[in-house]
Write a protein that holds these residues in place. Structure first.
Motif, PDB file in Angstrom:
ATOM      1  N   SER A 142       0.827  -1.213   0.000  1.00 53.86           N
ATOM      2  CA  SER A 142       0.000   0.000   0.000  1.00 53.86           C
ATOM      3  C   SER A 142       0.857   1.257   0.000  1.00 53.86           C
ATOM      4  O   SER A 142       0.590   2.208  -0.746  1.00 53.86           O
ATOM      5  CB  SER A 142      -0.931  -0.001   1.222  1.00 53.86           C
ATOM      6  OG  SER A 142      -1.802  -1.102   1.200  1.00 53.86           O
ATOM      7  N   ASP A 147      -7.643  -1.670  -0.809  1.00 51.44           N
ATOM      8  CA  ASP A 147      -7.209  -2.819  -0.010  1.00 51.44           C
ATOM      9  C   ASP A 147      -6.361  -3.752  -0.873  1.00 51.44           C
ATOM     10  O   ASP A 147      -6.813  -4.209  -1.929  1.00 51.44           O
ATOM     11  CB  ASP A 147      -8.427  -3.567   0.533  1.00 51.44           C
ATOM     12  CG  ASP A 147      -8.057  -4.753   1.411  1.00 51.44           C
ATOM     13  OD1 ASP A 147      -6.885  -4.833   1.833  1.00 51.44           O
ATOM     14  OD2 ASP A 147      -8.943  -5.585   1.674  1.00 51.44           O
ATOM     15  N   TYR A 148      -5.141  -4.031  -0.423  1.00 50.46           N
ATOM     16  CA  TYR A 148      -4.254  -4.929  -1.183  1.00 50.46           C
ATOM     17  C   TYR A 148      -4.165  -6.322  -0.550  1.00 50.46           C
ATOM     18  O   TYR A 148      -3.405  -7.173  -1.006  1.00 50.46           O
ATOM     19  CB  TYR A 148      -2.850  -4.315  -1.288  1.00 50.46           C
ATOM     20  CG  TYR A 148      -2.778  -3.208  -2.317  1.00 50.46           C
ATOM     21  CD1 TYR A 148      -2.498  -3.465  -3.656  1.00 50.46           C
ATOM     22  CD2 TYR A 148      -3.025  -1.884  -1.956  1.00 50.46           C
ATOM     23  CE1 TYR A 148      -2.451  -2.450  -4.598  1.00 50.46           C
ATOM     24  CE2 TYR A 148      -2.980  -0.858  -2.891  1.00 50.46           C
ATOM     25  CZ  TYR A 148      -2.698  -1.150  -4.213  1.00 50.46           C
ATOM     26  OH  TYR A 148      -2.658  -0.133  -5.152  1.00 50.46           O
TER      27      TYR A 148
END
Length: 326
Positions: free
Chosen positions: A296, A314-315
């Motif tokens: 991120s 969101d990763y």
């Protein structure tokens, strides 16, 4: 031939065909790069093939951008690349996930200035030509270093070259500096001065790491192959950790890494000792919030630098510890 015998032979032929197709389906193309890593001894020794029971096509790439293109097309199912190109790919929602941290980068990537270029310190980079592979960890680190030194990227000329092209350009005298990895790094260091390493940048708040990814469709279809791949990698790290000096003193190991990377034998010990290779317990911890945050943060930096168009909220869907051995 009676019908019963024909039926049995036909059934046997069909079964062999099904088994052959199943075995073929598990075969895998693995993309690797030339950054020295303890797992390359296992690669050279055929340990991955024995553990996975799969036919492996090892395909060498010179930079992460090339890896992502091959993974996106489906030509490569498992691949080694840096955190920066992985972040670019994840930001584009490619169907991939991190399965292992290959290494936390230290001295294996660095910014080197040519002797005689007039570059004696960071300020001297202004107006100079610096080569690096675009969308790589080296590119990310170069931009982070310039930011730390309060140098606008537009004040230097950054050219996009793969490591082999950097070696050639360096030897011709076409570039003043380069941020890269081996074997190009070794070529540059032979007639240049290291200004900063990725390990030093990590301490300044810009860490980089290399990782192994897998296409999600392949992982879903062949989880046992992916688990076996992870186990061989982590076993090689464990062996290295037990006694690094003894490992590096084994000529066979050095020869195996030279074969895979093309690096100079005398450079390999320093490059390996400059990075860290997380073991299974560390991997399980890191392959969660820490790596998600790292990706991120990298995405935010790349967006700021205009290297990607947008940052995902969101990763975490791109990171998994599911394949780490229990």
């Amino acid at each position: 031939m009676n019908v019963s015998l024909f039926s049995r032979r036909f059934s046997a032929a069909v079964m062999l065909s099904i088994l052959a197709c199943a075995a073929h389906a598990a075969d895998v193309t693995i993309g690797y790069q030339t950054v020295p890593n303890p797992s390359q001894a296992a690669q050279a020794g055929g340990e991955y093939e024995r553990a996975t029971h799969a036919k492996i096509d090892w395909r060498k790439f010179d930079a992460g951008a090339e890896v992502i293109t091959a993974v996106a097309s489906g030509d490569v199912q498992i691949a080694y690349l840096g955190s920066s190109p992985f972040t670019v790919a994840a930001s584009r929602n490619l169907p991939i996930e991190t399965i292992l941290i290959a290494s936390n980068l230290g001295t294996s990537e660095a910014l080197v200035a040519r002797n005689g270029s007039g570059i004696n310190g960071p300020a001297d980079l202004i107006g100079k030509k610096i080569a690096t592979p675009f969308s790589s960890t080296s590119h990310y680190s170069l931009l982070a270093a310039l930011k730390h030194w309060h140098i606008d990227p537009h004040q230097v000329t950054i050219v996009n070259l793969t490591p082999p092209a950097i070696s050639a350009a360096w030897q011709r005298g076409d570039i003043d500096a380069a941020y890269t990895w081996d074997p190009a790094l070794g070529v540059a260091k032979a007639t240049g001065k290291v200004l900063i390493t990725s390990g030093e940048l990590a301490k300044l708040g810009a860490p980089t790491f290399d990782l192994w990814l897998v296409r999600k469709d392949y992982a879903k279809a062949h989880p046992d192959v992916v688990k076996a791949f992870a186990k061989v990698t982590l076993d090689s790290y464990q062996t290295f950790h037990q006694d690094p000096k003894a490992w590096l003193g084994d000529k066979q190991h050095i020869d195996q890494l030279v074969k895979i990377t093309g690096a100079k034998p005398e450079d390999i010990p320093g490059l390996l000792e400059g990075n860290t290779y997380p073991l299974a317990a560390e991997q399980k911890t890191a392959l969660g919030a820490p790596i998600v945050k790292g990706i991120s943060d990298t995405a935010l930096f790349l967006k700021e630098q205009g290297r990607i168009d947008s940052v995902l909220p969101d990763y975490s869907p791109f990171v998994t510890a599911a394949f780490i051995p229990q």
